[in-house]
Design an enzyme around this catalytic site. Structure first.
Site, PDB file in Angstrom:
ATOM      1  CB  CYS A  63      -0.814   0.105   1.313  1.00 39.26           C
ATOM      2  SG  CYS A  63      -1.772   1.594   1.491  1.00 39.26           S
ATOM      3  CE1 TYR A 189      -4.997   1.671  -5.204  1.00 38.91           C
ATOM      4  CE2 TYR A 189      -3.398   3.379  -5.345  1.00 38.91           C
ATOM      5  CZ  TYR A 189      -3.888   2.450  -4.877  1.00 38.91           C
ATOM      6  OH  TYR A 189      -2.868   1.590  -3.786  1.00 38.91           O
TER       7      TYR A 189
HETATM    8  N1  LIG Z   1      -6.817   7.883   2.920  1.00 41.97           N
HETATM    9  C1  LIG Z   1      -6.208   6.753   3.420  1.00 41.97           C
HETATM   10  C2  LIG Z   1      -6.261   5.641   2.199  1.00 41.97           C
HETATM   11  C3  LIG Z   1      -5.917   4.527   2.595  1.00 41.97           C
HETATM   12  C4  LIG Z   1      -6.439   3.164   1.718  1.00 41.97           C
HETATM   13  O1  LIG Z   1      -7.187   3.441   0.796  1.00 41.97           O
HETATM   14  N2  LIG Z   1      -5.386   2.243   1.948  1.00 41.97           N
HETATM   15  C5  LIG Z   1      -5.923   0.813   1.120  1.00 41.97           C
HETATM   16  C6  LIG Z   1      -4.688  -0.002   0.514  1.00 41.97           C
HETATM   17  S1  LIG Z   1      -3.949   1.010  -0.742  1.00 41.97           S
HETATM   18  C7  LIG Z   1      -6.760   0.019   1.857  1.00 41.97           C
HETATM   19  O2  LIG Z   1      -6.316  -0.247   2.956  1.00 41.97           O
HETATM   20  N3  LIG Z   1      -7.902  -0.542   1.324  1.00 41.97           N
HETATM   21  C8  LIG Z   1      -8.382  -1.632   1.822  1.00 41.97           C
HETATM   22  C9  LIG Z   1     -10.027  -1.377   1.680  1.00 41.97           C
HETATM   23  O3  LIG Z   1     -10.476  -0.279   0.857  1.00 41.97           O
HETATM   24  O4  LIG Z   1     -11.009  -2.455   2.062  1.00 41.97           O
HETATM   25  C10 LIG Z   1      -4.799   6.995   3.651  1.00 41.97           C
HETATM   26  O5  LIG Z   1      -4.348   7.727   2.941  1.00 41.97           O
HETATM   27  O6  LIG Z   1      -4.478   6.662   4.783  1.00 41.97           O
END
Ligand SMILES: N[C@@H](CCC(=O)N[C@@H](CS)C(=O)NCC(=O)O)C(=O)O
Length: 314
Positions: A63, A189
């Site tokens: 990530c 994305y």
């Molecule tokens: N706004 C958040 C976004 C974090 C994010 O989207 N992380 C993704 C991984 S790249 C995630 O954990 N996705 C799991 C999901 O959407 O269920 C940040 O920058 O901390």
């Protein structure tokens, strides 16, 4: 995702879209700050005083948002003060999962277990990174942009290393962050998770216009994006560049050019990668296995063997 504390559906990367079929990222829910004296930060409530060993960072090496915070932890010399847990690279039907023993703090199986522990009625996606407070058993913050700033100044004298957000560069840093977040960091994305041709093409153009602009920016010989000082913008750019050829070029269809077609950005990425401690925050294995495990984009889960990455030099 979680609705009122219950896990409701199989994991799917796209659960919100705009009217053109574009990917919409949810906003983060926990917005407290660690501060040197425990007073409240710009958002949320106080009570999170900087103390060595009190906080734990939950990350995924695939990530880019989580790896922002891992990089800052290294650069600020906070490895001893802040412990970490790394989730498995492959996304499951219940989101991020821990291997046995990977979460010594809470013994969680899934990332969503931590969200419901912090708030039994929570709704939303169980994302990484998460900054966890062992003392009160809750999530301090799950927004990487803010965790970056917390690591920069919130730990006071526990932190060392460069100021990643120096006051005299703040306006310039904010402006470049604001330009590269929608068009590049989230742009890849938006391309990868677009559900219409139009949304994909808009994102694709944004991505390459931004890479072109960054290549031009480096053409005056500067070492880092804001000159001779390494800042948080370099962290925010690097995490996307590091994943570009391995994941975004193929899986997310960002295939006009590769990072390796940009000589200055390639050399810049190699420079960041060689900073002390940074190579440990980059796992091409996790990045490839993680992104290519997104079933909606790659149903058979085949992970490509290439490409050769020119910037990945020791
Ligand atoms: N706004 C958040 C976004 C974090 C994010 O989207 N992380 C993704 C991984 S790249 C995630 O954990 N996705 C799991 C999901 O959407 O269920 C940040 O920058 O901390």
């Amino acid at each position: 995702m979680l609705v009122n504390g219950k896990w409701v559906a199989k994991w799917d990367p796209v659960q919100a879209k705009d009217e053109k079929g574009g990917f919409v990222r949810q906003t983060s829910t926990f917005r407290n700050w660690v501060t040197p004296d425990g007073s409240a930060g710009p958002t949320g409530t106080g009570g999170f005083k900087a103390e060595a060993g009190r906080y734990h960072l939950y990350v995924a090496l695939i990530c880019p948002w989580a790896c922002r915070t891992l990089m800052a932890r290294k650069l600020k010399g906070l490895e001893d003060a802040i412990t970490i847990s790394i989730v498995e690279p492959e996304l499951t039907d219940q989101g991020w999962r821990f291997a046995a023993g990977a979460d010594p703090v809470n013994g969680a199986t899934y990332m969503h277990d931590l969200y419901t522990k912090a708030d039994p009625q929570v709704s939303g996606r169980a994302t990484v990174p998460v900054l966890w407070d062992k003392a009160t058993g809750t999530i301090v913050n799950n927004e990487s942009a803010e965790i970056l700033r917390i690591l920069n100044t919130g730990f006071g004298a526990l932190a060392k290393g460069p100021d990643l957000y120096p006051a005299d560069l703040a306006a310039e840093i904010d402006a470049l962050n604001d330009a590269i977040y929608p068009a590049l960091n989230n742009g890849v994305y938006r391309a990868g998770f677009a559900t219409t041709q139009l949304a994909y093409e808009e994102a694709f153009r944004d991505v390459f216009a931004t890479l072109d602009a960054l290549e031009t920016r480096l053409s005056d010989g500067r070492q880092w994006l804001h000159g001779d000082r390494f800042t948080e913008t370099d962290i925010r750019a690097f995490v996307t560049l590091a994943r570009f050829d391995a994941a975004y070029h193929g899986l997310f269809k960002c295939n006009l050019r590769r990072l390796s077609d940009y000589p200055l950005l390639t050399a810049y990425s190699a420079r960041v990668y060689r900073l002390p401690g940074i190579a440990e925050t980059v796992s091409i294995d996790h990045i490839k296995r993680g992104y290519y495990s997104i079933k909606a984009l790659n149903p058979n889960g085949i992970v490509p063997l290439g490409p050769k990455l020119d910037w990945l030099v020791p």
